[in-house]
Design an enzyme around this catalytic site. Structure first.
Site, PDB file in Angstrom:
ATOM      1  N   ARG A 103       1.077  -1.115   0.090  1.00 25.09           N
ATOM      2  CA  ARG A 103       0.296   0.039   0.009  1.00 25.09           C
ATOM      3  C   ARG A 103       0.681   1.414   0.017  1.00 25.09           C
ATOM      4  NH1 ARG A 103      -5.236   1.312   3.580  1.00 25.09           N
ATOM      5  NH2 ARG A 103      -6.139  -0.123   1.622  1.00 25.09           N
ATOM      6  N   HIS A 130      -7.489   0.546  -6.800  1.00 19.17           N
ATOM      7  CA  HIS A 130      -7.405   0.643  -5.247  1.00 19.17           C
ATOM      8  C   HIS A 130      -7.708  -1.249  -6.031  1.00 19.17           C
ATOM      9  CE1 HIS A 130      -7.932  -1.467  -1.040  1.00 19.17           C
ATOM     10  NE2 HIS A 130      -8.979  -0.708  -1.292  1.00 19.17           N
ATOM     11  N   GLN A 133      -9.914  -3.577  -3.763  1.00 24.34           N
ATOM     12  CA  GLN A 133     -11.224  -2.884  -3.223  1.00 24.34           C
ATOM     13  C   GLN A 133     -12.876  -3.597  -4.336  1.00 24.34           C
ATOM     14  OE1 GLN A 133     -12.537  -1.701  -0.268  1.00 24.34           O
ATOM     15  NE2 GLN A 133     -14.069  -2.363  -1.241  1.00 24.34           N
ATOM     16  N   ASP A 220     -17.399   6.842  -1.759  1.00 25.36           N
ATOM     17  CA  ASP A 220     -16.114   7.002  -0.558  1.00 25.36           C
ATOM     18  C   ASP A 220     -15.659   8.395  -0.178  1.00 25.36           C
ATOM     19  OD1 ASP A 220     -13.459   5.962   0.607  1.00 25.36           O
ATOM     20  OD2 ASP A 220     -12.311   5.679  -1.750  1.00 25.36           O
ATOM     21  N   CYS A 256     -16.424   1.554   0.533  1.00 29.11           N
ATOM     22  CA  CYS A 256     -15.616   1.052   0.397  1.00 29.11           C
ATOM     23  C   CYS A 256     -14.730   1.163   1.671  1.00 29.11           C
ATOM     24  CB  CYS A 256     -13.883   1.549  -0.432  1.00 29.11           C
ATOM     25  SG  CYS A 256     -13.524   2.753  -0.175  1.00 29.11           S
ATOM     26  N   ARG A 284     -13.247  -8.621   1.432  1.00 31.04           N
ATOM     27  CA  ARG A 284     -11.696  -7.872   0.299  1.00 31.04           C
ATOM     28  C   ARG A 284     -11.019  -9.636   1.103  1.00 31.04           C
ATOM     29  NH1 ARG A 284     -10.080  -3.149   1.360  1.00 31.04           N
ATOM     30  NH2 ARG A 284      -8.477  -4.073   0.366  1.00 31.04           N
TER      31      ARG A 284
HETATM   32  N1  NVA Z   1      -9.910   7.084  -1.015  1.00 34.00           N
HETATM   33  C1  NVA Z   1      -9.691   6.279  -0.345  1.00 34.00           C
HETATM   34  C2  NVA Z   1      -9.852   5.112   0.260  1.00 34.00           C
HETATM   35  C3  NVA Z   1      -9.837   4.348   1.647  1.00 34.00           C
HETATM   36  C4  NVA Z   1     -10.117   2.209   1.648  1.00 34.00           C
HETATM   37  C5  NVA Z   1      -8.332   6.761   0.453  1.00 34.00           C
HETATM   38  O1  NVA Z   1      -7.405   6.286  -0.515  1.00 34.00           O
HETATM   39  O2  NVA Z   1      -8.197   7.448   1.776  1.00 34.00           O
HETATM   40  N1   CP Z   2     -10.890  -0.198   2.479  1.00 35.28           N
HETATM   41  C1   CP Z   2      -9.716   0.026   2.982  1.00 35.28           C
HETATM   42  O1   CP Z   2      -9.218  -0.756   1.632  1.00 35.28           O
HETATM   43  O2   CP Z   2      -9.562  -0.420   4.186  1.00 35.28           O
HETATM   44  P1   CP Z   2      -7.967  -0.351   4.413  1.00 35.28           P
HETATM   45  O3   CP Z   2      -8.319   1.488   4.178  1.00 35.28           O
HETATM   46  O4   CP Z   2      -8.705   0.189   6.345  1.00 35.28           O
HETATM   47  O5   CP Z   2      -7.529  -0.953   4.342  1.00 35.28           O
END
Ligand code: NVA
Ligand code: CP
Length: 298
Positions: A103, A130, A133, A220, A256, A284
């Site tokens: 990540r 992502h 997801q 989101d 998500c 997930r």
């Molecule tokens: N768009 C959000 C998704 C979190 C799972 C982010 O990047 O923070």
């Molecule tokens: N949806 C998702 O990726 O959640 P987290 O940021 O908690 O991993």
């Protein structure tokens, strides 16, 4: 060369269905008490530059359930935070681990990691995409509606989650309408990638128009990780894009997560029976086990 999963279209549409089918089989077996332990003694290295609840816990428990082991490598755990280059990190970790999940902020870093790692690299979210997801989202939609012959409305930011979903929806054959404020739309190159699979998402700045024919409304957060400095500007731009009970009507609601009640969604919607967000979150785990199992077969 190992197969990587940096975005959904690293798979062909047929492979995407194979992964979802494998996920569904492993899920059914797991729920029937028949553990699928196809990763005995294997190790998944999980590199995190950003926080996570679902991605971390679902990958770690998923790898355990498959008979393997996962190592959590947070921002302060490895030399990446002290300037070791991505390409060196990738080559070193690949000498120990069998799969890497990362990540990262910059999508180019994920691509560099995949270029230098000699084992599969899975994108656990970047600023641009992502895809894990999206796998869970498609599995959830298929479970709830029996297939992909449905209309979905995305209402909110045209961000990482939305962009992978736009491509995945096109690959699966979902009818998708995307409503974003002006200036926060889906990147043109992502729309082009969706068109390669015959998808032509309708794009609008009007949430009411987007949900008109939809059976599902998906949103989101408005302020993604790394965008904290833009918070005031974004809250202004997204005024009118909150998914509340009126906008949702009798449709299903997807998110998500994490959700910010009072911003992109109301507490009433999150707590309603139409919210299928917990099925999404659970999937997930199953979707990623399907992906790990599929990658092991390549
Ligand atoms: N768009 C959000 C998704 C979190 C799972 C982010 O990047 O923070
Ligand atoms: N949806 C998702 O990726 O959640 P987290 O940021 O908690 O991993």
């Amino acid at each position: 060369m190992p197969r990587n999963f940096l975005d959904v279209d690293d798979l062909t549409p047929a492979e995407l269905i194979e992964v979802l089918d494998l996920a569904a089989d492993i899920k059914a077996g797991y729920q029937a008490g028949e553990a699928d332990r196809r990763y005995p003694n294997d190790t998944l290295a999980m590199v995190f530059e950003k926080p996570s609840t679902r991605t971390r816990v679902s990958f770690e428990t998923g790898m355990t359930q498959l008979g393997g082991h996962a190592i959590f490598l947070g921002p302060n755990d490895i030399q990446l935070s002290r300037g070791e280059p991505i390409k060196d990190t990738a080559r070193a970790i690949a000498r120990y681990a069998d799969v890497i999940m990362a990540r990262l902020f910059d999508h180019d870093d994920a691509e560099e990691m995949a270029e230098y790692a000699t084992v599969p690299v899975i994108n656990g979210l970047t600023d641009d995409a992502h895809p894990c997801q999206t796998l869970a989202d498609l599995l959830t939609i298929r479970e709830h509606f029996g297939g992909f012959d449905r209309s979905v409305a995305w209402v909110g930011d045209g961000n990482n989650v939305a962009q992978s979903f736009v491509v995945g929806a096109a690959m699966a054959g979902l009818d998708l309408t995307v409503a974003t404020p002006e200036g926060y739309g889906i990147d043109d190159d992502v729309l082009d990638r969706a068109r390669e699979f015959g998808g032509e998402p309708t794009v609008t700045n009007d949430p009411e128009e987007a949900v008109e024919d939809a059976r599902v409304v998906y949103t989101d957060v408005w302020v993604s990780m790394g965008e904290e400095d833009e918070r005031d500007q974004k809250l202004g731009a997204f005024d009118g894009f909150q998914v509340d009970a009126d906008l949702l009507g009798d449709r299903k609601f997807m998110h998500c997560l994490p959700a910010h009640r009072g911003d992109e969604v109301t507490d009433e919607v999150m707590e309603s029976d139409d919210a299928i967000v917990w099925d999404q979150a659970e999937n997930r785990l199953h979707a990623q086990k399907g992906l790990l199992a599929w990658l092991a077969e390549q």
